[in-house]
Design an enzyme around this catalytic site. Structure first.
Site, PDB file in Angstrom:
ATOM      1  CD  GLU A 149      -8.186  -0.955   7.487  1.00 40.29           C
ATOM      2  OE1 GLU A 149      -8.971  -0.514   6.634  1.00 40.29           O
ATOM      3  OE2 GLU A 149      -7.027  -1.298   7.208  1.00 40.29           O
TER       4      GLU A 149
ATOM      5  CG  ASP B  32      -1.300  -0.487   8.195  1.00 40.38           C
ATOM      6  OD1 ASP B  32      -1.898   0.475   7.685  1.00 40.38           O
ATOM      7  OD2 ASP B  32      -1.350  -1.629   7.727  1.00 40.38           O
TER       8      ASP B  32
ATOM      9  CE  LYS C  59     -28.342  17.791  10.655  1.00 42.20           C
ATOM     10  NZ  LYS C  59     -29.253  18.279   9.657  1.00 42.20           N
TER      11      LYS C  59
ATOM     12  NE  ARG D 189      -2.213  -4.447  -0.795  1.00 43.09           N
ATOM     13  CZ  ARG D 189      -1.622  -3.896   0.253  1.00 43.09           C
ATOM     14  NH1 ARG D 189      -0.542  -4.448   0.750  1.00 43.09           N
ATOM     15  NH2 ARG D 189      -2.089  -2.793   0.792  1.00 43.09           N
TER      16      ARG D 189
ATOM     17  CG  ASP E 208       2.646  -9.591   4.774  1.00 41.00           C
ATOM     18  OD1 ASP E 208       2.981 -10.431   5.637  1.00 41.00           O
ATOM     19  OD2 ASP E 208       1.493  -9.152   4.669  1.00 41.00           O
TER      20      ASP E 208
ATOM     21  N   GLY F 115       0.816  -1.222   0.000  1.00 38.48           N
ATOM     22  CA  GLY F 115       0.000   0.000   0.000  1.00 38.48           C
ATOM     23  C   GLY F 115       0.844   1.264   0.000  1.00 38.48           C
TER      24      GLY F 115
ATOM     25  CE  LYS G  28       4.488   0.015   2.433  1.00 42.14           C
ATOM     26  NZ  LYS G  28       3.601  -0.751   1.547  1.00 42.14           N
ATOM     27  CB  THR G  29       3.031   0.006   6.563  1.00 43.95           C
ATOM     28  OG1 THR G  29       1.612  -0.096   6.698  1.00 43.95           O
ATOM     29  CG2 THR G  29       3.655  -0.342   7.908  1.00 43.95           C
TER      30      THR G  29
HETATM   31  P1  FBP Z   1       0.682  -1.939   3.609  1.00 47.33           P
HETATM   32  O1  FBP Z   1       0.661  -2.799   4.833  1.00 47.33           O
HETATM   33  O2  FBP Z   1       1.069  -2.649   2.384  1.00 47.33           O
HETATM   34  O3  FBP Z   1       1.513  -0.695   3.821  1.00 47.33           O
HETATM   35  O4  FBP Z   1      -0.788  -1.419   3.343  1.00 47.33           O
HETATM   36  C1  FBP Z   1      -1.492  -0.776   4.326  1.00 47.33           C
HETATM   37  C2  FBP Z   1      -2.944  -0.542   3.984  1.00 47.33           C
HETATM   38  O5  FBP Z   1      -3.145   0.802   3.636  1.00 47.33           O
HETATM   39  C3  FBP Z   1      -3.847  -0.965   5.140  1.00 47.33           C
HETATM   40  O6  FBP Z   1      -3.965   0.058   6.100  1.00 47.33           O
HETATM   41  C4  FBP Z   1      -5.137  -1.312   4.426  1.00 47.33           C
HETATM   42  O7  FBP Z   1      -5.906  -2.235   5.147  1.00 47.33           O
HETATM   43  C5  FBP Z   1      -4.645  -1.919   3.148  1.00 47.33           C
HETATM   44  O8  FBP Z   1      -3.389  -1.333   2.890  1.00 47.33           O
HETATM   45  C6  FBP Z   1      -5.556  -1.677   1.992  1.00 47.33           C
HETATM   46  O9  FBP Z   1      -5.083  -2.410   0.898  1.00 47.33           O
HETATM   47  P2  FBP Z   1      -5.476  -2.129  -0.611  1.00 47.33           P
HETATM   48  O10 FBP Z   1      -4.675  -0.952  -1.062  1.00 47.33           O
HETATM   49  O11 FBP Z   1      -5.042  -3.366  -1.304  1.00 47.33           O
HETATM   50  O12 FBP Z   1      -6.939  -1.849  -0.667  1.00 47.33           O
END
Ligand code: FBP
Length: 530
Positions: A306, A200, A237, A140, A171, A76, A197-198
């Site tokens: 999420e 998350d 509201k 991916r 991963d 991502g 990177k991420t």
């Molecule tokens: P990475 O772990 O590859 O950095 O991706 C993070 C992320 O943005 C998550 O937060 C999210 O659940 C997922 O990718 C969404 O994946 P996609 O881009 O395949 O919809």
């Protein structure tokens, strides 16, 4: 393509560098230990023999050979990817101006298919300090079959690469370690180097304080949440149920909670510890709504990570069973579930059921961003409130998802500088032929000039885990630590935030103005270092 004024100004921005990187040609390695190392893994026996950690010290300048490096963006998007590439490029040119950089297109598939573009100064000039991964794209694809490993080897040999830099999450860095091990076994001289990177924030440990992209993502989401909270307070509201991206871990939700002080924030790791059921979670939200209603407040803001569904015990069990059945190619999964999971599955709406059955990503992860937990909770809370005799309020809710917009935004100064430094360190690791190491930049709560650098052996981060029905080597995602200063800070104040309207409005990421704004760091980093 026409660029906005802000884009043009960002292209001219010069990221500051840690002092230690100012004379990169003088750096020499010091091999040493890292704080927590795992037992050597048989599957990665060559990497296991290498030192766990490399730090650097400045000495006399020395000559460096030209480097040929390939780089790939994996998984991502996360703000700052272009700056890792810019840092890599500038560093390798400083080491030797004849060095060359090749960007593999659209993720790891670009490596196996040998699809790349040469990265030049002119090309980079249009991407420095900008968001997104569009310079070379991302993907991916997982390199896992013997054919894919062979194809990757053929590519790096054909391009005569000294190094392959894999910019990715848990991963992708696991994949980097496996590729490094494979190249060692094959006597292939290309060093594989990782970059964390991420958005998350779940690729952290004693040497990786944060993954890049987290800072920009949480600042983008916090701006939106702050604006929504002000809207809630103005119209009085709606209840806004805001789902936040971040996969399994709740780091993003926790940081956004501290930034914006909403009425309620669910933390997946806490739910798992308390073993809260879906019904208990729904009752908890309904209690808060009732209390606020008695005080004349029929509005509010609730944050939902999420990944929450993976932490609710009965849904987690259901997902595990579904994962195993889907991995075995079972068609009629519903009839193969255990009684408990079948019961849980039957409680869910048909939309939610089919979302849980969605295909897994190539690494076996449930695609949690596609599961509409915010709508599920609204639905269940509405029903729970309707059954309460003491509730006289009016419940009107709006579902919101903060996700993709936080991944490709303009990188904050923090991410722009962090990534630029990570790219420099990756070039140094390639120069050292430190295969199987991940680029580390540390001391991030201090001013940029005081940041420290190093490389950690990926094998020290890997353990065995069940994925897609099989035990495999993986880098474990780091989850929210419920004993951390960050969690305590949140826990201390959340009751007040639930009852009162103490919303905080962080506003947008700032690029100009006082350094307190432009160089602001997250609570996550601040509190970890305090
Ligand atoms: P990475 O772990 O590859 O950095 O991706 C993070 C992320 O943005 C998550 O937060 C999210 O659940 C997922 O990718 C969404 O994946 P996609 O881009 O395949 O919809």
């Amino acid at each position: 393509m026409t660029q906005s004024l802000l884009e043009k100004l960002r292209l001219e921005y010069q990221p500051r560098l840690p002092k230690v990187l100012e004379n990169i040609e003088t750096l020499r390695p010091i091999f040493g230990k890292c704080k927590e190392c795992v037992v050597p893994l048989e599957a990665l026996s060559n990497l296991s023999k290498k030192d766990p950690f490399i730090s650097f010290t400045n000495q006399e300048p020395k000559e460096h050979r030209p480097l040929r490096i390939g780089v790939v963006l994996s998984g991502g998007q996360a703000a700052g990817g272009h700056n890792v590439i810019a840092g890599l490029y500038d560093a390798q040119k400083k080491l030797n101006p004849d060095s060359e950089l090749f960007g593999f297109l659209n993720g790891p598939k670009g490596i196996t298919d040998n699809k790349y573009r040469e990265i030049t100064q002119e090309l980079l000039a249009a991407y420095r300090n900008l968001g997104g991964f569009d310079l070379i794209g991302s993907g991916r694809t997982k390199i896992e079959t013997p054919e894919q490993f062979k194809a990757a080897e053929a590519t790096v040999r054909a391009l005569r690469l000294d190094g392959l830099v894999i910019i990715g999450g848990d991963d992708s860095n696991t994949n980097a370690a496996l590729l490094a091990e494979y190249f060692l076994v094959q006597n292939c001289p290309t060093a594989v180097v990782g970059v964390p990177k991420t958005i998350d924030g779940d690729l952290t440990n004693s040497d990786i304080e944060i993954s890049f992209g987290f800072d920009s993502a949480v600042k983008t989401y916090s701006e939106i949440i702050g604006n929504i909270a002000r809207d809630a307070l103005s119209a009085k509201k709606y209840y806004y149920f805001i789902k936040l991206m971040g996969r399994s871990a709740s780091h993003i939700a926790l940081e956004c909670a501290m930034q914006t002080q909403p009425n309620m924030t669910l933390i997946g790791e806490e739910i798992a510890l308390k073993k809260d059921t879906l019904t208990q979670i729904v009752e908890g939200i309904s209690d808060m709504i009732c209390t606020r209603s008695k005080n004349g407040k029929d509005y509010g803001v609730i944050l939902i990570p999420e990944g929450i569904i993976e932490f609710i015990p009965e849904i987690n069990q259901l997902i595990q069973e579904l994962n195993d059945l889907l991995a075995q190619g079972v068609k009629d999964v519903k009839n193969k579930l255990t009684q408990a999971s079948e019961h849980c599955f039957s409680m869910l709406s048909p939309e939610f059921q089919s979302q849980l059955l969605f295909d897994r990503d190539p690494h076996g992860n449930v695609q949690v961003s596609k599961i509409e937990t915010e709508r599920l909770l609204i639905d269940l809370v509405k029903k729970a409130l309707a059954n309460r005799n003491d509730y006289k309020g009016k419940f009107s809710a709006q579902p919101i998802f903060c996700g993709y917009e936080g991944r490709s935004c303009l990188p904050s100064n923090f991410d722009a500088q962090y990534c630029y430094a990570l790219g420099h360190v990756a070039a140094l690791l390639v120069d050292l032929q430190a295969t199987g190491f991940i680029s580390c930049v540390q001391n991030l709560a201090a001013p940029v000039e005081e940041w420290q650098i190093g490389g950690r052996n990926l094998v020290t981060m890997i353990s065995m885990e069940k994925r897609q029905g099989k035990i495999k080597p993986v880098i474990q995602k780091s989850l929210v630590n419920l004993k951390s200063k960050q969690f305590f800070a949140f826990q201390k104040d959340r009751q007040k935030w639930a009852e009162q309207d103490l919303y905080r409005y962080p506003g947008p990421i700032q690029f100009f103005g006082p350094p307190e704004l432009t160089e602001a760091i997250t609570f996550t980093i601040q509190l970890a270092s305090s």
